[in-house]
Design a protein around this motif. Structure first.
Motif, PDB file in Angstrom:
ATOM      1  N   LEU A   1       0.805  -1.211   0.000  1.00 28.64           N
ATOM      2  CA  LEU A   1       0.000   0.000   0.000  1.00 28.64           C
ATOM      3  C   LEU A   1       0.839   1.263   0.000  1.00 28.64           C
ATOM      4  CD1 LEU A   1      -2.615  -0.913   2.789  1.00 28.64           C
ATOM      5  CD2 LEU A   1      -2.687  -1.491   0.352  1.00 28.64           C
ATOM      6  N   ALA A   2       2.103   1.150   0.362  1.00 29.75           N
ATOM      7  CA  ALA A   2       2.943   2.340   0.522  1.00 29.75           C
ATOM      8  C   ALA A   2       3.100   3.079  -0.793  1.00 29.75           C
ATOM      9  CB  ALA A   2       4.316   1.944   1.069  1.00 29.75           C
ATOM     10  N   GLY A   3       3.051   4.394  -0.735  1.00 28.98           N
ATOM     11  CA  GLY A   3       3.230   5.213  -1.921  1.00 28.98           C
ATOM     12  C   GLY A   3       3.553   6.633  -1.538  1.00 28.98           C
ATOM     13  N   GLY A   4       4.071   7.373  -2.487  1.00 28.00           N
ATOM     14  CA  GLY A   4       4.434   8.754  -2.228  1.00 28.00           C
ATOM     15  C   GLY A   4       4.363   9.575  -3.492  1.00 28.00           C
ATOM     16  N   ALA A   5       4.822  10.812  -3.382  1.00 26.60           N
ATOM     17  CA  ALA A   5       4.776  11.718  -4.526  1.00 26.60           C
ATOM     18  C   ALA A   5       5.714  11.273  -5.645  1.00 26.60           C
ATOM     19  CB  ALA A   5       5.118  13.138  -4.071  1.00 26.60           C
ATOM     20  N   LYS A   6       6.776  10.576  -5.287  1.00 24.58           N
ATOM     21  CA  LYS A   6       7.707  10.082  -6.302  1.00 24.58           C
ATOM     22  C   LYS A   6       8.435   8.867  -5.758  1.00 24.58           C
ATOM     23  CE  LYS A   6      11.276  13.396  -4.866  1.00 24.58           C
ATOM     24  NZ  LYS A   6      12.217  14.451  -5.317  1.00 24.58           N
TER      25      LYS A   6
ATOM     26  N   ASP B   1       8.049   3.508  -8.236  1.00 21.54           N
ATOM     27  CA  ASP B   1       8.605   2.446  -9.066  1.00 21.54           C
ATOM     28  C   ASP B   1       9.869   1.862  -8.451  1.00 21.54           C
ATOM     29  OD1 ASP B   1       9.763   4.956  -9.453  1.00 21.54           O
ATOM     30  OD2 ASP B   1      10.106   4.674 -11.600  1.00 21.54           O
ATOM     31  N   ILE B   2      10.702   2.738  -7.888  1.00 22.90           N
ATOM     32  CA  ILE B   2      11.929   2.273  -7.228  1.00 22.90           C
ATOM     33  C   ILE B   2      11.591   1.452  -5.996  1.00 22.90           C
ATOM     34  CG2 ILE B   2      14.024   3.039  -6.046  1.00 22.90           C
ATOM     35  CD1 ILE B   2      13.920   5.553  -7.839  1.00 22.90           C
ATOM     36  N   ALA B   3      10.646   1.943  -5.194  1.00 28.26           N
ATOM     37  CA  ALA B   3      10.242   1.242  -3.979  1.00 28.26           C
ATOM     38  C   ALA B   3       9.696  -0.138  -4.301  1.00 28.26           C
ATOM     39  CB  ALA B   3       9.198   2.071  -3.233  1.00 28.26           C
ATOM     40  N   ALA B   4       8.852  -0.223  -5.330  1.00 24.83           N
ATOM     41  CA  ALA B   4       8.272  -1.516  -5.688  1.00 24.83           C
ATOM     42  C   ALA B   4       9.330  -2.486  -6.185  1.00 24.83           C
ATOM     43  CB  ALA B   4       7.193  -1.325  -6.754  1.00 24.83           C
ATOM     44  N   GLY B   5      10.324  -1.969  -6.889  1.00 24.71           N
ATOM     45  CA  GLY B   5      11.411  -2.829  -7.336  1.00 24.71           C
ATOM     46  C   GLY B   5      12.171  -3.441  -6.172  1.00 24.71           C
ATOM     47  N   HIS B   6      12.513  -2.626  -5.186  1.00 23.22           N
ATOM     48  CA  HIS B   6      13.209  -3.141  -4.000  1.00 23.22           C
ATOM     49  C   HIS B   6      12.359  -4.180  -3.278  1.00 23.22           C
ATOM     50  CE1 HIS B   6      15.769   0.772  -3.774  1.00 23.22           C
ATOM     51  NE2 HIS B   6      16.405  -0.166  -4.446  1.00 23.22           N
TER      52      HIS B   6
ATOM     53  N   GLY C   1       4.428  12.440 -14.219  1.00 21.25           N
ATOM     54  CA  GLY C   1       5.418  11.725 -13.427  1.00 21.25           C
ATOM     55  C   GLY C   1       4.828  10.790 -12.394  1.00 21.25           C
ATOM     56  N   TYR C   2       3.787  11.237 -11.691  1.00 21.17           N
ATOM     57  CA  TYR C   2       3.164  10.418 -10.659  1.00 21.17           C
ATOM     58  C   TYR C   2       2.600   9.135 -11.264  1.00 21.17           C
ATOM     59  CZ  TYR C   2      -0.392   8.977  -7.262  1.00 21.17           C
ATOM     60  OH  TYR C   2      -1.181   8.254  -6.408  1.00 21.17           O
TER      61      TYR C   2
END
Length: 253
Positions: free
Chosen positions: A70-75, A78-83, A110-111
């Motif tokens: 569920l975690a997300g932010g302004a930017k 994609d990097i977070a999901a990859g990790h 961008g979002y």
């Protein structure tokens, strides 16, 4: 032994609803967030980490059968999901359930591009997955309108229509998906009604007993055209929540 479910972003507005629902469903729940819980729940294991930086993830996914992302932010989504997905694959996670946003694949902003990148990271992870695209939450729309109402006049981009959805409806849907079998990209989830942004603003001002002039603002270029065409909406084929913007305002204000 009960199934262990890791919830990323479990201290956010959606996570705070979902976590107790998972407990009620008999799951052992672990929450990963950057700052920890302000009001921790008994029987929930809270871990701190940073998905964008890749910190604290290996410990969080270890032993989890299901990950609800569920975690997300302004930017950086994609990097977070990859990790997260690479760590989940190494840990032998059996199901990733992921919340995204309607029009992630249609709006060149961008979002939305980061959200689409996160979807691809989940789909390409090798872990069985489910992704739900949802409309903007009522809470988010409320925050945006509250900020706009601080101005002497409120801008009202005429091209923008929204179909906001209640966070509780999203929590109900993601719970069902997380506890079910991996299903890939499922039907979008939107609210029961479509509104012009100016209409949302008028209802907000009326509920707050405030007056502001609404100034039409044109949206030129490709983005304006896409919004005029409703590219940010799913007008057919979406699942619909039950709680309207009017219902939400009556409860909140």
């Amino acid at each position: 032994m009960p199934e262990t479910v890791l919830v990323t972003g479990g201290t956010g507005r959606l996570g705070r609803l979902l976590v107790p629902m998972l407990l009620d469903a008999g799951r052992q729940v672990r929450v990963l967030s950057r700052s920890g819980a302000r009001a921790p729940l008994a029987d929930v294991e809270y871990l701190t980490g940073d998905l964008v930086k890749g910190e604290g993830i290996e410990r969080a996914v270890k032993g989890a059968q299901t990950v609800v992302h569920l975690a997300g932010g302004a930017k950086g989504d994609d990097i977070a999901a990859g990790h997260l997905t690479r760590a989940a694959a190494r840990a032998g996670v059996e199901h990733i359930a992921h919340i995204s946003v309607i029009a992630a694949d249609r709006l060149p902003l961008g979002y939305f591009r980061a959200k689409l990148g996160a979807e691809r990271a989940v789909a390409d992870s090798g872990v069985p997955w489910t992704t739900l695209r949802a409309a903007q939450f009522h809470d988010l729309v409320l925050g945006v309108l509250g900020a706009m109402a601080k101005l002497p006049v409120m801008p009202a981009p005429g091209a923008v229509r929204l179909q906001p959805v209640d966070t509780r409806d999203v929590a109900d849907r993601i719970l069902t998906l997380a506890l079910g079998d991996p299903a890939g990209l499922v039907a979008d989830l939107a609210g029961p009604k479509v509104y012009g942004l100016a209409d949302l603003a008028r209802m907000y001002l009326r509920a707050r007993g405030r007056r502001r002039a609404l100034v039409p603002v044109p949206m030129p270029g490709r983005i304006g055209r896409l919004y005029r065409e409703g590219a940010n909406l799913t007008l057919s084929g979406a699942d619909l929540g039950t709680r309207t913007w009017e219902d939400f305002l009556a409860e909140q204000l």
